[in-house]
Design a protein around this motif. Sequence first.
Motif, PDB file in Angstrom:
ATOM      1  N   ALA A   1      36.822   5.692  10.327  1.00  0.00           N
ATOM      2  CA  ALA A   1      36.200   4.400  10.623  1.00  0.00           C
ATOM      3  C   ALA A   1      35.431   4.483  11.935  1.00  0.00           C
ATOM      4  N   ALA A   2      34.316   3.770  11.982  1.00  0.00           N
ATOM      5  CA  ALA A   2      33.493   3.765  13.192  1.00  0.00           C
ATOM      6  C   ALA A   2      32.752   2.443  13.297  1.00  0.00           C
ATOM      7  N   VAL A   3      32.411   2.091  14.515  1.00  0.00           N
ATOM      8  CA  VAL A   3      31.623   0.880  14.751  1.00  0.00           C
ATOM      9  C   VAL A   3      30.150   1.215  14.534  1.00  0.00           C
ATOM     10  N   PRO A   4      29.440   0.492  13.676  1.00  0.00           N
ATOM     11  CA  PRO A   4      28.024   0.787  13.423  1.00  0.00           C
ATOM     12  C   PRO A   4      27.193   0.664  14.694  1.00  0.00           C
ATOM     13  N   ASP A   5      26.148   1.469  14.758  1.00  0.00           N
ATOM     14  CA  ASP A   5      25.237   1.396  15.900  1.00  0.00           C
ATOM     15  C   ASP A   5      23.813   1.069  15.473  1.00  0.00           C
ATOM     16  N   MET A   6      23.634   0.693  14.199  1.00  0.00           N
ATOM     17  CA  MET A   6      22.301   0.367  13.711  1.00  0.00           C
ATOM     18  C   MET A   6      22.409  -0.616  12.551  1.00  0.00           C
ATOM     19  N   ALA A   7      21.431  -1.502  12.454  1.00  0.00           N
ATOM     20  CA  ALA A   7      21.377  -2.455  11.349  1.00  0.00           C
ATOM     21  C   ALA A   7      20.051  -2.300  10.621  1.00  0.00           C
ATOM     22  N   VAL A   8      20.077  -2.526   9.324  1.00  0.00           N
ATOM     23  CA  VAL A   8      18.861  -2.512   8.508  1.00  0.00           C
ATOM     24  C   VAL A   8      18.677  -3.918   7.946  1.00  0.00           C
ATOM     25  N   ILE A   9      17.567  -4.538   8.283  1.00  0.00           N
ATOM     26  CA  ILE A   9      17.297  -5.898   7.824  1.00  0.00           C
ATOM     27  C   ILE A   9      16.057  -5.898   6.938  1.00  0.00           C
ATOM     28  N   THR A  10      16.090  -6.739   5.921  1.00  0.00           N
ATOM     29  CA  THR A  10      14.953  -6.905   5.019  1.00  0.00           C
ATOM     30  C   THR A  10      14.600  -8.384   4.979  1.00  0.00           C
ATOM     31  N   MET A  11      13.372  -8.685   5.344  1.00  0.00           N
ATOM     32  CA  MET A  11      12.917 -10.074   5.377  1.00  0.00           C
ATOM     33  C   MET A  11      11.458 -10.109   4.958  1.00  0.00           C
ATOM     34  N   GLY A  12      10.952 -11.294   4.707  1.00  0.00           N
ATOM     35  CA  GLY A  12       9.567 -11.376   4.278  1.00  0.00           C
ATOM     36  C   GLY A  12       9.108 -12.805   4.135  1.00  0.00           C
ATOM     37  N   ALA A  13       7.990 -12.948   3.439  1.00  0.00           N
ATOM     38  CA  ALA A  13       7.379 -14.266   3.288  1.00  0.00           C
ATOM     39  C   ALA A  13       6.838 -14.429   1.880  1.00  0.00           C
ATOM     40  N   THR A  14       6.931 -15.645   1.378  1.00  0.00           N
ATOM     41  CA  THR A  14       6.344 -16.032   0.102  1.00  0.00           C
ATOM     42  C   THR A  14       5.545 -17.302   0.327  1.00  0.00           C
ATOM     43  N   SER A  15       4.288 -17.281  -0.094  1.00  0.00           N
ATOM     44  CA  SER A  15       3.405 -18.438   0.103  1.00  0.00           C
ATOM     45  C   SER A  15       2.751 -18.813  -1.219  1.00  0.00           C
ATOM     46  N   GLN A  16       2.498 -20.104  -1.372  1.00  0.00           N
ATOM     47  CA  GLN A  16       1.836 -20.597  -2.577  1.00  0.00           C
ATOM     48  C   GLN A  16       0.636 -21.441  -2.177  1.00  0.00           C
ATOM     49  N   ALA A  17      -0.483 -21.223  -2.869  1.00  0.00           N
ATOM     50  CA  ALA A  17      -1.707 -21.961  -2.575  1.00  0.00           C
ATOM     51  C   ALA A  17      -2.519 -22.115  -3.859  1.00  0.00           C
ATOM     52  N   GLU A  18      -3.592 -22.904  -3.768  1.00  0.00           N
ATOM     53  CA  GLU A  18      -4.411 -23.147  -4.953  1.00  0.00           C
ATOM     54  C   GLU A  18      -5.186 -21.904  -5.372  1.00  0.00           C
ATOM     55  N   THR A  19      -5.596 -21.103  -4.402  1.00  0.00           N
ATOM     56  CA  THR A  19      -6.359 -19.898  -4.726  1.00  0.00           C
ATOM     57  C   THR A  19      -5.564 -18.657  -4.346  1.00  0.00           C
ATOM     58  N   ALA A  20      -5.904 -17.563  -5.008  1.00  0.00           N
ATOM     59  CA  ALA A  20      -5.225 -16.300  -4.717  1.00  0.00           C
ATOM     60  C   ALA A  20      -5.507 -15.850  -3.291  1.00  0.00           C
ATOM     61  N   GLN A  21      -6.745 -16.069  -2.839  1.00  0.00           N
ATOM     62  CA  GLN A  21      -7.108 -15.656  -1.484  1.00  0.00           C
ATOM     63  C   GLN A  21      -6.285 -16.392  -0.435  1.00  0.00           C
TER      64      GLN A  21
END
Length: 232
Positions: free
Chosen positions: A37-57
Motif C-alpha cells: 500500500a502507498a499514498v498516491p502522488d498523482m491524480a488523473v482528471i478528465t473534464m470537458g465542455a458540451t455546448s448547444q447552439a442553433e448552428t454548428a459553428q
Amino acid sequence: MQWVHGLLTTFVLILSVSASAAQTEGRLTVTGEGRVAAVPDMAVITMGATSQAETAQDAMAQTSDITAAILTRLTEFGIEPRDVQTSDLSLSPVWRNRGGNDGSPQIDGYQASNRVTARVRDLDRLGEILDAALSDGANRLGGLHFTLSDPDPLTDDARRLAVANARAKAELFAEAAGVELGALISLSEAGVAMPQPEMLGMARAADAGVPIAQGETELRASVTLVYEISTP
C-alpha cells in the motif's frame, strides 16, 4: 549354482524396485500474492465542455472557447504540456420530433463536446484546479482517480512478497503431505494490479470548493511456482 544365481537375481530385482519407489517424483504447484500500500502522488482528471447552439459553428465555437480557457488555466497552475491531452471532440445535430408521429424529424440545433485529460502532480492544488475549471465553464467531469507517478519500485516489492508467500505455501504443503520439496521448475507472473484507492476521509485543498479524498493505492502481484517433490 543355478539356485544361488536365481536367488541373487531376485534380490537385485527387489533392490532395484525399492530404489525406484524411493525416487518417485512429482510436482507441486502453488500461487502466491503480495500486496503493498502507498499514498498516491498523482491524480488523473478528465473534464470537458458540451455546448448547444442553433448552428454548428456557434456550438463548436462555444465549446472551443471553454476548452481553451481550461487549457490556459492548467498552464497557469504549472501543469506541463506532456501531462495534458484533449480527446473525444464531437459535433452532432440535435433533433426535434425524432421518432414522433407529428411530422418528419427536424434539426433543432447542434451540440459540440470536447474533453481534457490532465495529470496533476501537485495534489495539494487538485481541489483548487477543479474549482477553477468549473468556473471557466467546464460542465463535464468524466473521472478522477489517484495513482503513482513511478509504481515500479513498489511493484517489485509486491513481487518479492508474492514469491515469498508462494514459497512459504510450498514448504507448508510439502511438510503436511510428508514429501520433500525439491528444485524450482518454473516461475510465472499472473499479473500486477492497482485497484482504485480506498477513500480514507475527506480532505479539502486550501481555498478550494471541491472536496477531494486522496486515500491509499494498493499494488497487488500474483505469481505461480512449480516445484519438484519426492517421497522420502
